[in-house]
Design a protein around this motif. Sequence first.
Motif, PDB file in Angstrom:
ATOM      1  N   TYR A 125      35.484  38.954  25.687  1.00  0.00           N
ATOM      2  CA  TYR A 125      35.180  38.380  27.000  1.00  0.00           C
ATOM      3  C   TYR A 125      36.418  37.747  27.613  1.00  0.00           C
ATOM      4  O   TYR A 125      36.758  37.994  28.779  1.00  0.00           O
ATOM      5  N   THR A 126      37.093  36.911  26.818  1.00  0.00           N
ATOM      6  CA  THR A 126      38.253  36.176  27.330  1.00  0.00           C
ATOM      7  C   THR A 126      39.362  37.127  27.763  1.00  0.00           C
ATOM      8  O   THR A 126      39.952  36.975  28.841  1.00  0.00           O
ATOM      9  N   ASP A 127      39.650  38.125  26.933  1.00  0.00           N
ATOM     10  CA  ASP A 127      40.729  39.064  27.265  1.00  0.00           C
ATOM     11  C   ASP A 127      40.382  39.895  28.496  1.00  0.00           C
ATOM     12  O   ASP A 127      41.238  40.126  29.368  1.00  0.00           O
ATOM     13  N   PHE A 128      39.144  40.367  28.585  1.00  0.00           N
ATOM     14  CA  PHE A 128      38.747  41.141  29.756  1.00  0.00           C
ATOM     15  C   PHE A 128      38.825  40.295  31.027  1.00  0.00           C
ATOM     16  O   PHE A 128      39.367  40.731  32.055  1.00  0.00           O
ATOM     17  N   LEU A 129      38.302  39.063  30.954  1.00  0.00           N
ATOM     18  CA  LEU A 129      38.315  38.197  32.133  1.00  0.00           C
ATOM     19  C   LEU A 129      39.735  37.763  32.493  1.00  0.00           C
ATOM     20  O   LEU A 129      40.036  37.546  33.674  1.00  0.00           O
ATOM     21  N   THR A 130      40.602  37.632  31.502  1.00  0.00           N
ATOM     22  CA  THR A 130      42.000  37.292  31.789  1.00  0.00           C
ATOM     23  C   THR A 130      42.658  38.396  32.617  1.00  0.00           C
ATOM     24  O   THR A 130      43.340  38.132  33.613  1.00  0.00           O
ATOM     25  N   LYS A 131      42.455  39.638  32.214  1.00  0.00           N
ATOM     26  CA  LYS A 131      43.004  40.763  32.967  1.00  0.00           C
ATOM     27  C   LYS A 131      42.365  40.866  34.349  1.00  0.00           C
ATOM     28  O   LYS A 131      43.044  41.171  35.342  1.00  0.00           O
ATOM     29  N   LEU A 132      41.059  40.616  34.420  1.00  0.00           N
ATOM     30  CA  LEU A 132      40.379  40.642  35.708  1.00  0.00           C
ATOM     31  C   LEU A 132      40.932  39.567  36.632  1.00  0.00           C
ATOM     32  O   LEU A 132      41.192  39.817  37.822  1.00  0.00           O
ATOM     33  N   TYR A 133      41.135  38.372  36.090  1.00  0.00           N
ATOM     34  CA  TYR A 133      41.676  37.270  36.889  1.00  0.00           C
ATOM     35  C   TYR A 133      43.071  37.597  37.419  1.00  0.00           C
ATOM     36  O   TYR A 133      43.374  37.387  38.600  1.00  0.00           O
ATOM     37  N   GLU A 134      43.921  38.123  36.549  1.00  0.00           N
ATOM     38  CA  GLU A 134      45.283  38.471  36.974  1.00  0.00           C
ATOM     39  C   GLU A 134      45.253  39.490  38.105  1.00  0.00           C
ATOM     40  O   GLU A 134      46.041  39.397  39.062  1.00  0.00           O
ATOM     41  N   ILE A 136      42.729  40.039  40.282  1.00  0.00           N
ATOM     42  CA  ILE A 136      42.182  39.438  41.501  1.00  0.00           C
ATOM     43  C   ILE A 136      43.233  38.599  42.204  1.00  0.00           C
ATOM     44  O   ILE A 136      43.388  38.667  43.441  1.00  0.00           O
ATOM     45  N   ILE A 137      43.980  37.815  41.447  1.00  0.00           N
ATOM     46  CA  ILE A 137      45.030  36.980  42.039  1.00  0.00           C
ATOM     47  C   ILE A 137      46.077  37.849  42.716  1.00  0.00           C
ATOM     48  O   ILE A 137      46.538  37.560  43.838  1.00  0.00           O
ATOM     49  N   GLN A 138      46.456  38.936  42.066  1.00  0.00           N
ATOM     50  CA  GLN A 138      47.425  39.851  42.669  1.00  0.00           C
ATOM     51  C   GLN A 138      46.856  40.485  43.937  1.00  0.00           C
ATOM     52  O   GLN A 138      47.555  40.649  44.937  1.00  0.00           O
ATOM     53  N   TYR A 139      45.579  40.818  43.901  1.00  0.00           N
ATOM     54  CA  TYR A 139      44.911  41.431  45.048  1.00  0.00           C
ATOM     55  C   TYR A 139      44.852  40.446  46.219  1.00  0.00           C
ATOM     56  O   TYR A 139      45.093  40.822  47.376  1.00  0.00           O
ATOM     57  N   LEU A 140      44.527  39.195  45.937  1.00  0.00           N
ATOM     58  CA  LEU A 140      44.455  38.190  46.997  1.00  0.00           C
ATOM     59  C   LEU A 140      45.816  37.973  47.652  1.00  0.00           C
ATOM     60  O   LEU A 140      45.916  37.769  48.863  1.00  0.00           O
ATOM     61  N   ALA A 141      46.866  38.039  46.845  1.00  0.00           N
ATOM     62  CA  ALA A 141      48.205  37.806  47.386  1.00  0.00           C
ATOM     63  C   ALA A 141      48.739  39.007  48.163  1.00  0.00           C
ATOM     64  O   ALA A 141      49.436  38.853  49.165  1.00  0.00           O
ATOM     65  N   ASN A 142      48.370  40.224  47.698  1.00  0.00           N
ATOM     66  CA  ASN A 142      48.881  41.440  48.335  1.00  0.00           C
ATOM     67  C   ASN A 142      47.762  42.475  48.467  1.00  0.00           C
ATOM     68  O   ASN A 142      47.752  43.473  47.735  1.00  0.00           O
ATOM     69  N   PRO A 143      46.825  42.262  49.360  1.00  0.00           N
ATOM     70  CA  PRO A 143      45.741  43.237  49.520  1.00  0.00           C
ATOM     71  C   PRO A 143      46.286  44.574  50.003  1.00  0.00           C
ATOM     72  O   PRO A 143      47.190  44.620  50.834  1.00  0.00           O
ATOM     73  N   PRO A 144      45.761  45.687  49.471  1.00  0.00           N
ATOM     74  CA  PRO A 144      46.303  47.009  49.808  1.00  0.00           C
ATOM     75  C   PRO A 144      45.811  47.535  51.146  1.00  0.00           C
ATOM     76  O   PRO A 144      45.131  48.540  51.232  1.00  0.00           O
TER      77      PRO A 144
END
Length: 638
Positions: A125-134, A136-144
């Motif tokens: 759970y933690t590893d999957f959510l960590t990758k998901l969080y990273e 999402i943060i990248q997406y919020l900063a640079n939406p395609p």
Amino acid sequence: MDTITELAVVGIDIGQTYTGVAICATDLTQPDQEINPAALIKWPGTEGKKAPTTTDKVPTRIAYMAGDVRIPGWGYACPERRELVDGMKVQSLFKFLMNQENLDQVNQDRPPIQQQSMANIHMWYTDFLTKLYEHIIQYLANPPFATRPWNIVRGTTRVEFLFSLPTSWEGNDTLIAVFETIIKNAGFGAMINCSAKVGLIEGVASAVYTVRTLKHDFKVGDIFLVCDAGGATSDLCALRVLNIDRKTVELETILKSACERLQIICVPFFQTTNSALLIAIFAGSGQIDTAFASLFQQKLGDLMEKRPDLFENYVISEYAAEDVAQGNFQDIKMQWGDNSTSLLRFTSYKVPGRHKDLHGKIQEPYVRFLRGEIDSIFDDQIDQIIAELDKRLDCLVGIDPLLTVSGLILAGGLGSSEYLQSRIRTHYEPRGIKVLVDPEPKELPLSVCKGLVYDRMQRVLHGTSVFRVRRCRASYGLLCDVIYNKAEHKDRKYFINEVDGRKYVRDQIQWFVKKDDKITEGKPIIRDRSRKTTSGNPDMTWTDKIVMSRYKPDCLPHYLGQGDSHALGEVRSTAEPDTLSVKRKYSLGRKFLQGEYQVWIYLDGNNLTVETKVGDERTGLFSLPQVPLEFTQETPAV
């Protein structure tokens, strides 16, 4: 310079097979506009694979390599079975293993060496959510997008992450607390001006968004059932429309109770009783895949026995049945029952493998499924769903024989199945219950994550949540020292307060919210309190400790440690010296100081906020996260 986005709300629905993320920002939605959350549709690993470069959800899976702490892939970037090398493993289907009973049930069918520990489940759970969080943060900063739809600045923009609550976890405070810890360990809420919370129950969140998007003329008082059929479970609930207009919607959840007409009853996972209308049943799209793979394996064995010549020059893949179930079968599963498949008498699936000798006899083995066999695989799941929906209807009649259910909303990934929709319509529409489905099939699997965002954005923009009135499933109180009474406190030790010289009993409980009490947004509960301090060196800082109990309201503990009462947190408060007034000791006549203040308890989203005030001045604040609240409201009899 672009205006900085003030608030971004991110809704996250972790599914057994796929995870969805929806986002909405305040600078994209004005108060006079409809709330329209956008799905995150760009995921790592989709380039160059069968999956499209943009897709609405990401697979809930994570890859590991023995002896390497790095994550070789997650979601679409996980290697396929045929791509796995020695020491590599892909973990998936772990959503419900957070519940110890479910994990024990899975482990009992495995040899000891293959059994999993809860520590491993938490790690996945933690590893999957960590990758998901990273991501999402990248997406919020640079939406395609060609034009940036928002301008999120780290530390300035407030970002709220809202996670859906699986219906089977509802009421399990220990499990929810563990999940919240995993969320925070994965990084959610760690940045400045960010928060992460567990929000609406999955079935309820799905209903919130679907009601807004359906082209249906809902009216105040309408009652409807909701079936959110997903990858592993189908969540069912019954709702009533309290208010609806172009901008907002207000709903209540309806459940049966012997004590009151409308009350939510918490039910365990896989509950089949008809005493509750909010329930999760183990019926979903994943079980259809499993049943297909099992039948494919059986048919393959029969084919090998009847036609061994087909396999003389052919090596079958190790995971042939699973590969077909997750591959070619997916191409027609959601189309099954529509115009393109309605006339098919059978479907054929190539057996995955390779030829031993390309110069030898080349024959492609296929496994054939008759139409009725595919229908039967679907029917096993749909029959369970219909049976449970019928029980919810019977429960509504038990509440009031005059109640009329006007509609049944279908949502979720399996809810987009044409075959399921046809079966449900055939069963319910002759009874006057209209089956309602979002006209955009892609929206159905996203209804939960978008519902989370919609509820929060409605609160931000219009000052009212979809569920304004909540009912507490536990009691909450404040600790206080009470003047000693020999008859009342005969088994309790007293102490003499040096400030006023009187005998007191410590850690008595003043309950401010009792189990089943209703709390309404905008209507705080107010309790008067007082404190004492010395006149020579007055203490201007104090604490109020908050406690909780799940006992019935007429059996609540009187002091901390009695029964199931336990501390949850404390409000730290600070006030100015001029808020204190002079009093005198009763025995010696010495002066001491006493301060009067109030404790305000109110709803803030899905949390209870406890605030202390002296006059109009706030002196302290504490939020109780994920308070077990039920989405309900007292309404006149129908």
